[in-house]
Write a protein that holds these residues in place. Structure first.
Motif, PDB file in Angstrom:
ATOM      1  N   THR A 161      60.180 -48.777 -55.642  1.00  0.00           N
ATOM      2  CA  THR A 161      60.296 -47.937 -56.838  1.00  0.00           C
ATOM      3  C   THR A 161      59.445 -48.434 -58.002  1.00  0.00           C
ATOM      4  O   THR A 161      59.383 -47.771 -59.044  1.00  0.00           O
ATOM      5  N   VAL A 164      56.386 -45.962 -56.642  1.00  0.00           N
ATOM      6  CA  VAL A 164      56.597 -44.548 -56.325  1.00  0.00           C
ATOM      7  C   VAL A 164      57.926 -44.123 -56.943  1.00  0.00           C
ATOM      8  O   VAL A 164      58.870 -44.906 -57.023  1.00  0.00           O
ATOM      9  N   SER A 165      57.996 -42.886 -57.395  1.00  0.00           N
ATOM     10  CA  SER A 165      59.140 -42.444 -58.202  1.00  0.00           C
ATOM     11  C   SER A 165      60.413 -42.250 -57.394  1.00  0.00           C
ATOM     12  O   SER A 165      61.516 -42.410 -57.926  1.00  0.00           O
ATOM     13  N   SER A 166      60.287 -41.893 -56.115  1.00  0.00           N
ATOM     14  CA  SER A 166      61.493 -41.592 -55.348  1.00  0.00           C
ATOM     15  C   SER A 166      61.237 -41.764 -53.857  1.00  0.00           C
ATOM     16  O   SER A 166      60.086 -41.759 -53.393  1.00  0.00           O
ATOM     17  N   ARG A 167      62.316 -41.884 -53.103  1.00  0.00           N
ATOM     18  CA  ARG A 167      62.206 -41.939 -51.647  1.00  0.00           C
ATOM     19  C   ARG A 167      61.623 -40.640 -51.108  1.00  0.00           C
ATOM     20  O   ARG A 167      60.837 -40.653 -50.152  1.00  0.00           O
ATOM     21  N   GLU A 168      61.988 -39.546 -51.715  1.00  0.00           N
ATOM     22  CA  GLU A 168      61.507 -38.247 -51.243  1.00  0.00           C
ATOM     23  C   GLU A 168      59.983 -38.153 -51.342  1.00  0.00           C
ATOM     24  O   GLU A 168      59.318 -37.602 -50.450  1.00  0.00           O
ATOM     25  N   GLU A 169      59.419 -38.681 -52.416  1.00  0.00           N
ATOM     26  CA  GLU A 169      57.964 -38.637 -52.582  1.00  0.00           C
ATOM     27  C   GLU A 169      57.275 -39.427 -51.469  1.00  0.00           C
ATOM     28  O   GLU A 169      56.277 -38.970 -50.893  1.00  0.00           O
ATOM     29  N   ALA A 170      57.807 -40.606 -51.163  1.00  0.00           N
ATOM     30  CA  ALA A 170      57.214 -41.413 -50.093  1.00  0.00           C
ATOM     31  C   ALA A 170      57.381 -40.727 -48.743  1.00  0.00           C
ATOM     32  O   ALA A 170      56.454 -40.705 -47.919  1.00  0.00           O
ATOM     33  N   ASP A 172      57.635 -37.525 -48.097  1.00  0.00           N
ATOM     34  CA  ASP A 172      56.775 -36.342 -47.993  1.00  0.00           C
ATOM     35  C   ASP A 172      55.317 -36.706 -47.778  1.00  0.00           C
ATOM     36  O   ASP A 172      54.538 -35.892 -47.256  1.00  0.00           O
ATOM     37  N   ALA A 173      54.938 -37.928 -48.159  1.00  0.00           N
ATOM     38  CA  ALA A 173      53.554 -38.358 -47.976  1.00  0.00           C
ATOM     39  C   ALA A 173      53.276 -38.849 -46.561  1.00  0.00           C
ATOM     40  O   ALA A 173      52.120 -39.081 -46.210  1.00  0.00           O
ATOM     41  N   GLU A 207      49.516 -45.549 -47.860  1.00  0.00           N
ATOM     42  CA  GLU A 207      50.677 -45.715 -48.744  1.00  0.00           C
ATOM     43  C   GLU A 207      51.229 -47.139 -48.660  1.00  0.00           C
ATOM     44  O   GLU A 207      51.701 -47.686 -49.667  1.00  0.00           O
ATOM     45  N   TRP A 212      53.507 -48.816 -51.705  1.00  0.00           N
ATOM     46  CA  TRP A 212      54.629 -47.889 -51.780  1.00  0.00           C
ATOM     47  C   TRP A 212      55.792 -48.340 -50.903  1.00  0.00           C
ATOM     48  O   TRP A 212      56.946 -48.016 -51.195  1.00  0.00           O
TER      49      TRP A 212
END
Length: 431
Positions: A161, A164-170, A172-173, A207, A212
């Motif tokens: 964190t 990267v702002s959130s688990r969801e962002e990671a 989705d990448a 990433e 990340w």
């Protein structure tokens, strides 16, 4: 290499492990160096066969009536890989590079493949001498828990964190990795192993290179979260090693406050510097001991939180290191207990009044967990365990209440109950 040739190679590697009593990784590396014609896929497949055979060494030997490497591999193919007798016989043709054909006795035993009536150490695939220690914690769950500890472990990732702002962002990448969110850690992503036991080369992903993600078992993520490290605190990671939990604490503290990372073995600290840079960590000071001198003596009585990721037998990591369980000896437990007492006593001097020691092991043996803390509390009257309710009352961790085993001093994670490695965590607060 053909599938049959890979099985012959696995038998050869297992024979080397038995003869020289050394880690499987060393035997596999030497085999690869002496058989350079084998490609990366061949070496990975052979390693998977070897580790699966070590996971099921006791039960495979039981059904075959023989603990020799060939018998263990054949039994593993039946128990672990689910192959029937004809499929195994087709691989053992005796042709070039293939194992010798099955004997009548081998065919009969593979056809029956019966573990009913097997003693717990056979059904659960662990050394018989350790059964009384395991029984103390697991009771009637001994066999199913140890069978869970004999399965393949997933590849777990912790989302950083700080980058990267959130688990969801990671998540989705990385759609091509097939990762799913871990069920317990709010920061985790999980990738299940393929049929050959291999996972993706995460370390080469952009990433990952950008910081990340970190490779960290979900259980390790959870015990770090249970430490309660907060921004602005003064923290010592007394057994930092390669820095996995140091990095997790730095993210929890949002780069505010100070973490002092040290280890009595300076060599273990070598990877931490590059990892800190990649993860964007700025609040960690690495203290490397020189000439066995105490690297944190100036911090005595000043620290809010001392993390003790204690030396232990590593029983809780047997999913990832199945060869380690067959190399573990009874004397190792007493050695580890002495080391735990030493590091706990050192931690006690660092903690300021009102501060805390977070004690962690990757073991499920009460002797290394509750017993170690009971002895510590007898030696240091000012320390008392934080209650289960307070531990599990931390924001975002209430869901662990029904997932973990509660012990006298802390919480025990296990593969069957939490789907993680076998981690223990307890928090002791100084009056």
């Amino acid at each position: 290499m053909t599938p049959a040739a890979r099985i012959s190679a696995a038998i050869e590697v297992l024979a080397d492990i038995d003869a020289r009593r050394r880690p499987a990784s060393d035997a596999l590396k030497d085999w690869g160096l002496s058989h350079r014609f084998a490609g990366s896929k061949d070496r990975a497949a052979i390693a998977s066969l070897v580790y699966d055979a070590l996971r099921r060494k006791a039960s495979a030997g039981w059904i075959m009536g023989d603990n020799a490497p060939r018998a263990v591999v054949l039994g593993m193919l039946r128990l672990q890989r689910g192959l029937n007798v004809d499929a195994i016989a087709a691989l053992c043709s005796g042709e070039r590079f293939a194992p010798e054909p099955l004997s009548a006795n081998e065919r009969e035993r593979l056809d029956k493949a019966d573990l009913s009536g097997a003693p717990p150490h056979i059904a659960g695939d662990f050394p018989d001498w350790i059964e009384p220690f395991l029984q103390r914690l697991l009771g009637d769950d001994l066999v199913p828990e140890m069978q869970a500890l004999a399965t393949r472990a997933p590849l777990d990732l912790r989302v950083n964190t700080l980058k990267v702002s959130s688990r969801e962002e990671a998540h989705d990448a990385l759609p091509h990795l097939g990762a799913v969110e871990t069920p317990l850690s709010p920061l985790g992503l999980r990738i299940m192993p393929g049929e050959d036991g291999r996972g993706p080369a995460v370390q080469s992903e952009p990433e990952f290179l950008k910081g990340w993600l970190e490779i960290q078992d979900e259980g390790s993520q959870l015990v770090a979260l249970l430490s309660g490290a907060e921004p602005g605190e003064q923290v010592v990671d007394l057994c930092a090693g390669g820095g996995g939990k140091t990095l997790a604490l730095a993210a929890m503290m949002e780069n505010h406050g100070q973490i002092y990372a040290t280890d009595n073995d300076a060599r273990r600290l070598a990877p931490i510097h590059e990892r800190l840079t990649r993860a964007g960590v700025r609040n960690v000071q690495v203290r490397t001991p020189r000439n066995k001198a105490d690297a944190v003596s100036d911090l005595d009585g000043r620290i809010d939180c001392v993390l003790v990721d204690a030396p232990c037998t590593g029983v809780g990591t047997w999913r990832r290191n199945p060869d380690a369980k067959w190399r573990l000896r009874p004397g190792s437990l007493e050695t580890r207990r002495k080391e735990q007492a030493t590091v706990l006593d050192r931690a006690a001097r660092l903690v300021k009044p009102g501060g805390r020691i977070v004690y962690i092991t990757c073991s499920i043996l009460p002797e290394e967990n509750d017993d170690a803390l009971s002895s510590f509390v007898e030696r240091h009257e000012g320390f008392r365990p934080v209650s289960h309710e307070e531990l599990l009352g931390k924001p975002g961790l209430g869901f662990l209440k029904n997932a973990t085993r509660r012990t006298a001093y802390g919480l025990q994670l296990t593969p069957q109950q939490t789907g993680t490695d076998g981690f223990f965590v307890a928090v002791l607060r100084k009056a």
